[in-house]
Design an enzyme around this catalytic site. Structure first.
Site, PDB file in Angstrom:
ATOM      1  N   HIS A 240      11.419  86.250 -17.595  1.00  0.00           N
ATOM      2  CA  HIS A 240      11.950  86.166 -18.959  1.00  0.00           C
ATOM      3  C   HIS A 240      11.778  87.492 -19.721  1.00  0.00           C
ATOM      4  O   HIS A 240      12.729  88.154 -20.065  1.00  0.00           O
ATOM      5  CB  HIS A 240      11.222  85.065 -19.744  1.00  0.00           C
ATOM      6  CG  HIS A 240      11.268  83.713 -19.121  1.00  0.00           C
ATOM      7  ND1 HIS A 240      12.401  82.943 -19.056  1.00  0.00           N
ATOM      8  CD2 HIS A 240      10.296  82.975 -18.519  1.00  0.00           C
ATOM      9  CE1 HIS A 240      12.133  81.806 -18.450  1.00  0.00           C
ATOM     10  NE2 HIS A 240      10.869  81.792 -18.119  1.00  0.00           N
TER      11      HIS A 240
HETATM   12  O1  RIB Z   1      10.127  80.700 -22.643  1.00  0.00           O
HETATM   13  C1  RIB Z   1       9.714  81.892 -22.030  1.00  0.00           C
HETATM   14  C2  RIB Z   1       8.788  82.657 -22.911  1.00  0.00           C
HETATM   15  O2  RIB Z   1       7.620  81.870 -23.170  1.00  0.00           O
HETATM   16  C3  RIB Z   1       8.259  83.960 -22.270  1.00  0.00           C
HETATM   17  O3  RIB Z   1       8.059  84.912 -23.266  1.00  0.00           O
HETATM   18  C4  RIB Z   1       6.948  83.543 -21.665  1.00  0.00           C
HETATM   19  O4  RIB Z   1       6.017  84.630 -21.584  1.00  0.00           O
HETATM   20  C5  RIB Z   1       6.462  82.551 -22.689  1.00  0.00           C
HETATM   21  O5  RIB Z   1       5.862  83.285 -23.748  1.00  0.00           O
END
Ligand code: RIB
Ligand code: CA
Length: 310
Positions: A240
């Site tokens: 992500h």
């Molecule tokens: O949904 C994904 C996000 O949530 C990313 O930033 C992961 O590190 C968590 O913080």
């Protein structure tokens, strides 16, 4: 000239890999500071993890600040509590020698933005509490912000609830403050980051680098990937947060479209959901650039190039 950037994060395995990516190209990104927030794990761990990551990557001169330990209105919900996903424990990172800055992340954000001779880019990889508090305390920082690239939200499915993505679910009210502040926003949602999957072939390419940072990345991706593979049936971990940094480094790997985004603040069922107007079906002017596609292969080639630089 390297682009000045402040990275706000909640390390967090994918935050760690995003930092590995950001530090690998000092001629392109000048990381002025790391601000940490509670999210994946409580603030005490996110700020410790951020400092360990700076040590591991030889970035001891990058200041790390602890920010907000809870959301604006809601009690803290961490990914660790919900999913049992840990921060970085169990991952072979150096012991801690780096000092934590005494200044809180919010006054640092305000002071660094207001005193800068040039606009600064913000990359947010966790709940938006720090930025929201800074905007409430000193709205004039908005004119010093080049762009805010946010990992958060979802056009379709959520990940922490069926409708909400974790970062915006943890602090939907902070997300509302940021979305309605008139900032130059770029939103990297789950719809894009769920295409950035650390498949076995990509893991082999990273493993073949075999330096201290790439070994830490493999450890993180294995540890983190077990959860994603079990829950989503994917071939590996979703990356992500690194998508935000890749967008800053190689925007040509992505496409975007102008859109209007709001976040749900009242319904318990859909709290934290981003409602994204893709087809101008609301009278609102655009308030964000939505990243809509990613060249996943090109993204991983960039990640391999970055990890090979250590
Ligand atoms: O949904 C994904 C996000 O949530 C990313 O930033 C992961 O590190 C968590 O913080
Ligand atoms: Ca994160």
């Amino acid at each position: 000239m390297a682009r000045p950037v402040i990275i706000d994060c909640d390390p967090g395995a994918d935050d760690a890999i995003a930092l590995f990516l950001a530090f690998a190209f000092p001629d392109q990104l000048n990381v002025l500071g790391i601000t940490t927030v509670a999210g994946n794990v409580p603030l005490a761990l996110t700020q410790t993890n951020a400092r360990k990551i700076c040590e591991l990557t030889g970035q001891q001169t990058v200041p790390v600040f602890a920010g907000c330990s809870r959301s604006l209105l809601r009690p803290l919900i961490t990914a660790e509590e919900v999913h049992g996903k840990t921060g970085l424990d169990g991952i072979d990172l150096p012991s801690l020698i780096m000092l934590l800055q005494t200044e809180h992340a919010v006054p640092f954000l305000i002071q660094r933005l207001l005193s800068s001779s040039e606009p600064i880019t913000l990359a947010t990889l966790g709940p938006l509490t720090n930025l929201a508090v800074a905007l409430i305390q000193q709205p004039t920082i908005a004119r010093q912000i080049q762009e805010v690239v946010v990992m958060g939200g979802a056009v379709t499915q959520g990940n922490i609830t069926p409708s909400a993505e974790f970062n915006l679910y943890v602090d939907p009210h902070a997300a509302h403050v940021v979305l309605s502040a008139g900032l130059p926003l770029t939103l990297v949602t789950l719809d894009v980051t769920h295409q950035a999957i650390a498949t076995p072939e990509r893991m082999q390419a990273i493993a073949a680098i075999n330096n201290i940072v790439s070994r830490a990345a493999i450890g993180l991706l294995k540890h983190y990937g077990e959860y994603d593979m079990k829950r989503y049936g994917t071939a590996g971990a979703f990356l992500h947060d690194p998508c935000v940094i890749a967008y800053l480094l190689r925007p040509e790997l992505f496409t975007t479209q102008s859109t209007y985004v709001e976040v749900e603040l009242t319904s318990e069922l859909t709290l934290g959901r981003t409602v994204v107007d893709l087809w101008q079906s609301t009278p609102h002017p655009s308030n964000a650039k939505l990243v809509v596609t990613i060249d996943a292969e090109g993204f991983f080639q960039l990640l391999v190039q970055a990890l090979s630089a250590y």
